[in-house]
Design a protein around this motif. Structure first.
Motif, PDB file in Angstrom:
ATOM      1  N   SER A  41       0.809  -1.218   0.000  1.00  0.00           N
ATOM      2  CA  SER A  41       0.000   0.000   0.000  1.00  0.00           C
ATOM      3  C   SER A  41       0.844   1.271   0.000  1.00  0.00           C
ATOM      4  O   SER A  41       0.363   2.339  -0.363  1.00  0.00           O
ATOM      5  CB  SER A  41      -0.912   0.033   1.229  1.00  0.00           C
ATOM      6  N   PHE A  42       2.086   1.153   0.416  1.00  0.00           N
ATOM      7  CA  PHE A  42       2.968   2.325   0.492  1.00  0.00           C
ATOM      8  C   PHE A  42       3.639   2.655  -0.842  1.00  0.00           C
ATOM      9  O   PHE A  42       4.196   3.740  -0.995  1.00  0.00           O
ATOM     10  CB  PHE A  42       4.063   2.109   1.535  1.00  0.00           C
ATOM     11  N   LYS A  45       3.989   6.213  -2.613  1.00  0.00           N
ATOM     12  CA  LYS A  45       3.615   7.257  -1.667  1.00  0.00           C
ATOM     13  C   LYS A  45       4.864   7.817  -0.993  1.00  0.00           C
ATOM     14  O   LYS A  45       5.853   7.115  -0.798  1.00  0.00           O
ATOM     15  CB  LYS A  45       2.653   6.709  -0.621  1.00  0.00           C
ATOM     16  N   SER A  46       4.802   9.089  -0.623  1.00  0.00           N
ATOM     17  CA  SER A  46       5.920   9.713   0.089  1.00  0.00           C
ATOM     18  C   SER A  46       6.004   9.126   1.498  1.00  0.00           C
ATOM     19  O   SER A  46       5.050   8.518   2.004  1.00  0.00           O
ATOM     20  CB  SER A  46       5.719  11.228   0.181  1.00  0.00           C
ATOM     21  N   ARG A  47       7.120   9.331   2.143  1.00  0.00           N
ATOM     22  CA  ARG A  47       7.305   8.847   3.517  1.00  0.00           C
ATOM     23  C   ARG A  47       6.243   9.462   4.433  1.00  0.00           C
ATOM     24  O   ARG A  47       5.677   8.789   5.287  1.00  0.00           O
ATOM     25  CB  ARG A  47       8.713   9.206   4.006  1.00  0.00           C
ATOM     26  N   VAL A  48       5.949  10.741   4.239  1.00  0.00           N
ATOM     27  CA  VAL A  48       4.926  11.409   5.050  1.00  0.00           C
ATOM     28  C   VAL A  48       3.568  10.738   4.845  1.00  0.00           C
ATOM     29  O   VAL A  48       2.850  10.457   5.812  1.00  0.00           O
ATOM     30  CB  VAL A  48       4.848  12.924   4.722  1.00  0.00           C
ATOM     31  N   GLN A  49       3.202  10.442   3.609  1.00  0.00           N
ATOM     32  CA  GLN A  49       1.934   9.769   3.332  1.00  0.00           C
ATOM     33  C   GLN A  49       1.891   8.380   3.957  1.00  0.00           C
ATOM     34  O   GLN A  49       0.857   7.971   4.504  1.00  0.00           O
ATOM     35  CB  GLN A  49       1.703   9.667   1.821  1.00  0.00           C
ATOM     36  N   GLN A  50       3.011   7.664   3.897  1.00  0.00           N
ATOM     37  CA  GLN A  50       3.081   6.336   4.509  1.00  0.00           C
ATOM     38  C   GLN A  50       2.843   6.428   6.012  1.00  0.00           C
ATOM     39  O   GLN A  50       2.074   5.648   6.591  1.00  0.00           O
ATOM     40  CB  GLN A  50       4.440   5.695   4.231  1.00  0.00           C
ATOM     41  N   HIS A  51       3.491   7.387   6.654  1.00  0.00           N
ATOM     42  CA  HIS A  51       3.345   7.544   8.103  1.00  0.00           C
ATOM     43  C   HIS A  51       1.916   7.953   8.454  1.00  0.00           C
ATOM     44  O   HIS A  51       1.360   7.477   9.455  1.00  0.00           O
ATOM     45  CB  HIS A  51       4.352   8.551   8.630  1.00  0.00           C
ATOM     46  N   GLN A  52       1.302   8.806   7.629  1.00  0.00           N
ATOM     47  CA  GLN A  52      -0.082   9.202   7.878  1.00  0.00           C
ATOM     48  C   GLN A  52      -1.017   7.997   7.837  1.00  0.00           C
ATOM     49  O   GLN A  52      -1.944   7.906   8.648  1.00  0.00           O
ATOM     50  CB  GLN A  52      -0.528  10.248   6.852  1.00  0.00           C
ATOM     51  N   ILE A  53      -0.773   7.078   6.925  1.00  0.00           N
ATOM     52  CA  ILE A  53      -1.586   5.859   6.837  1.00  0.00           C
ATOM     53  C   ILE A  53      -1.487   5.066   8.148  1.00  0.00           C
ATOM     54  O   ILE A  53      -2.491   4.595   8.688  1.00  0.00           O
ATOM     55  CB  ILE A  53      -1.160   4.994   5.630  1.00  0.00           C
ATOM     56  N   GLN A  56      -3.285   6.929  10.992  1.00  0.00           N
ATOM     57  CA  GLN A  56      -4.730   6.759  10.864  1.00  0.00           C
ATOM     58  C   GLN A  56      -5.155   5.384  11.359  1.00  0.00           C
ATOM     59  O   GLN A  56      -6.206   5.235  11.988  1.00  0.00           O
ATOM     60  CB  GLN A  56      -5.170   6.968   9.416  1.00  0.00           C
TER      61      GLN A  56
END
Length: 79
Positions: A41-42, A45-53, A56
């Motif tokens: 799923s990552f 995606k940027s590292r920030v987007q991965q961490h946001q997932i 959440q």
């Protein structure tokens, strides 16, 4: 009340069923953990987007029951 590693792992796996999740208690206090999460799923995606997932997936527990989480995320290597 602190979270245990199993609960953190279950929350992440519920949101990312394909994930490989490794949780380590950094201080032995149930408040400070390190997590390595690898999920398709990552990909892209940027590292920030991965961490946001992941944040959440933790359903608002960060800053409350879970005080600190050192997070490493990535997509699995391509075959």
């Amino acid at each position: 009340m602190p979270m245990d590693a199993r609960e953190i792992e279950e929350l992440i796996r519920d949101a990312l069923p394909d994930a490989t999740v490794t949780i380590r208690d950094l201080a032995g206090d149930g408040d400070h953990y390190a997590a390595v999460v690898v999920s398709e799923s990552f990909r892209g995606k940027s590292r920030v987007q991965q961490h946001q997932i992941v944040y959440q997936a933790l359903r608002g527990q960060m800053g409350g029951a879970l005080h600190a989480l050192a997070l490493q995320t990535s997509a699995p290597p391509q075959a």
